[in-house]
Structures are given as C-alpha cells and as structure tokens.
Design a protein around this motif. Structure first.
Motif, PDB file in Angstrom:
ATOM      1  N   CYS A  15       0.852  -1.196   0.000  1.00 20.43           N
ATOM      2  CA  CYS A  15       0.000   0.000   0.000  1.00 20.43           C
ATOM      3  C   CYS A  15       0.890   1.249   0.000  1.00 20.43           C
ATOM      4  O   CYS A  15       1.715   1.417   0.901  1.00 20.43           O
ATOM      5  N   LYS A  18       0.572   3.309   3.143  1.00 20.72           N
ATOM      6  CA  LYS A  18       1.307   2.730   4.273  1.00 20.72           C
ATOM      7  C   LYS A  18       2.792   3.097   4.178  1.00 20.72           C
ATOM      8  O   LYS A  18       3.422   3.461   5.166  1.00 20.72           O
ATOM      9  N   ARG A 149      -6.452   5.785   0.349  1.00 18.24           N
ATOM     10  CA  ARG A 149      -6.620   4.456   0.945  1.00 18.24           C
ATOM     11  C   ARG A 149      -6.778   3.425  -0.163  1.00 18.24           C
ATOM     12  O   ARG A 149      -7.349   3.716  -1.204  1.00 18.24           O
ATOM     13  N   GLU A 151      -8.561   0.648   0.331  1.00 23.01           N
ATOM     14  CA  GLU A 151      -9.905   0.063   0.512  1.00 23.01           C
ATOM     15  C   GLU A 151      -9.907  -1.447   0.257  1.00 23.01           C
ATOM     16  O   GLU A 151     -10.684  -1.953  -0.555  1.00 23.01           O
ATOM     17  N   TYR A 154      -7.200  -6.180   3.431  1.00 17.58           N
ATOM     18  CA  TYR A 154      -5.947  -6.114   4.189  1.00 17.58           C
ATOM     19  C   TYR A 154      -5.969  -4.987   5.238  1.00 17.58           C
ATOM     20  O   TYR A 154      -5.355  -5.107   6.299  1.00 17.58           O
ATOM     21  N   CYS A 155      -6.707  -3.900   4.923  1.00 19.27           N
ATOM     22  CA  CYS A 155      -6.740  -2.739   5.831  1.00 19.27           C
ATOM     23  C   CYS A 155      -7.150  -3.149   7.251  1.00 19.27           C
ATOM     24  O   CYS A 155      -6.686  -2.557   8.227  1.00 19.27           O
ATOM     25  N   CYS A 158      -4.147  -3.944   9.149  1.00 21.68           N
ATOM     26  CA  CYS A 158      -3.049  -2.973   9.061  1.00 21.68           C
ATOM     27  C   CYS A 158      -2.996  -2.134  10.331  1.00 21.68           C
ATOM     28  O   CYS A 158      -4.032  -1.720  10.869  1.00 21.68           O
ATOM     29  N   PHE A 161      -4.974   1.158  10.447  1.00 23.56           N
ATOM     30  CA  PHE A 161      -6.418   1.112  10.188  1.00 23.56           C
ATOM     31  C   PHE A 161      -7.159   2.260  10.877  1.00 23.56           C
ATOM     32  O   PHE A 161      -7.940   2.975  10.253  1.00 23.56           O
ATOM     33  N   CYS A 164      -6.484   5.555   9.168  1.00 23.28           N
ATOM     34  CA  CYS A 164      -7.046   5.694   7.826  1.00 23.28           C
ATOM     35  C   CYS A 164      -8.561   5.791   7.824  1.00 23.28           C
ATOM     36  O   CYS A 164      -9.141   6.432   6.959  1.00 23.28           O
ATOM     37  N   TYR A 165      -9.203   5.111   8.763  1.00 21.96           N
ATOM     38  CA  TYR A 165     -10.666   5.032   8.719  1.00 21.96           C
ATOM     39  C   TYR A 165     -11.319   5.782   9.874  1.00 21.96           C
ATOM     40  O   TYR A 165     -12.477   5.574  10.180  1.00 21.96           O
TER      41      TYR A 165
END
Ligand code: SF4
Length: 168
Positions: A15, A18, A149, A151, A154-155, A158, A161, A164-165
C-alpha cells in the motif's frame, strides 16, 4: 537521498499510503510489525537458528537469518497472504548484497505455520524492476500529500487502520 530498506520495499508492494505514513515517521505500533513478526516467528519456530545463521545489516536493512556458506537468505513470515510483497522484500535484499559484490545469493521464504517454503531468485528483469521501484518509492516518500486508501480487506489487519478510517 532518503534511505530505502526492505520494509519500504515491502510496504510499497502492499500500500503506497502505508509506505508514505511509515516514511514520514508515523507509526501506530512499537517498532516495525514486519521486523517483529519475522524475528518473533523465527525465534519461536527455529529456536537454534540464531546459532547457525548470521544477522547482517546492509544499507539500513536488517537480514535476520543469512547463511553465508550457502548464500541463502531465510525470511520467516506468518502467512502467505502478502506473498508478492514478501518476494520483493527478499529480492531487494539479494539486490543489496549484489551491490556489495556478493553474487549468487538466493532467498527462501518460510511459512512455518503453513509448513511451506518458497525459493526466490533475482532475475535481470527483477533487477530493472527494483531500480524502477526505488525511483517510485523515492517519489512517494517525498510527496507532500498522503496517497489514497486502498480500501482492501488487508486494511483490517493494518496497524494504520484506525488512522485511515477514523472519519468513517
Ligand atoms: S489501513 Fe489500508 S489504506 Fe491505510 S495504510 Fe493500511 S493498508 Fe493502506
């Protein structure tokens, strides 16, 4: 020039966001999950390994289990879900050693929980791809904005996570 390690190469293939977060020094874990995973699984799955193999550090990358006699890098992983990223991480190690004049090295990816092993070599095409990847990794590391992201499933696993979310 920013230094690239095997972890950067791995994250690049997982990613770009990442990779960027890691390169900016933003971590959501203690140290690196990759380093921790490899060492911990290696030490618990192969308790006598540290006596047989050499730990080497090259251009900022740490290779935990290197067999200098047979010229084999052993990289231990928990699962084969990120196999392509694992392969490029060890190909990068082989490439780094070649830059130091150590040729004829190969790597074995080991998945002790799955009882699987996979041999990885570095082809001339792979070498060209690594040069291209290094160039692209530098571009990503130096950009001001965070890549989008990915999406993917795998997220959920991670360490970034929550970051990102967070707004969801
Ligand atoms: S949570 Fe997903 S988008 Fe965010 S860094 Fe991790 S893999 Fe990339």
């Amino acid at each position: 020039m920013l230094q690239i390690t095997g972890i950067h190469m791995h994250y690049y293939h997982v990613c770009h966001r990442k990779l960027w977060l890691f390169a900016k020094g933003i971590t959501m874990e203690h140290g690196s999950d990759l380093v921790y995973e490899g060492r911990w699984i290696g030490e618990t799955s192969y308790p006598d390994r540290s006596e047989k193999y050499t730990e080497i550090e090259i251009a900022g990358s740490k290779i935990d289990f290197y067999d200098p006699k047979r010229k084999i890098i052993h990289e231990v992983k928990k699962s084969d879900k990120m196999e392509e990223a694992h392969e490029w991480q060890v190909r990068y190690y082989i490439w780094l050693l070649k830059q130091q004049g150590i040729v004829g090295v190969e790597a074995i990816l080991e998945y002790p929980k799955l009882r699987q092993r996979k041999q990885v070599i570095l082809s001339p095409d792979d070498e060209q791809k690594i040069l291209d990847d290094i160039h692209h990794i530098h571009q990503i590391m130096q950009q001001d904005s965070c890549p989008p992201r990915i999406e993917r499933k795998y997220c959920l696993n991670c360490s970034y996570f929550d970051l990102c979310y967070v707004e969801d």
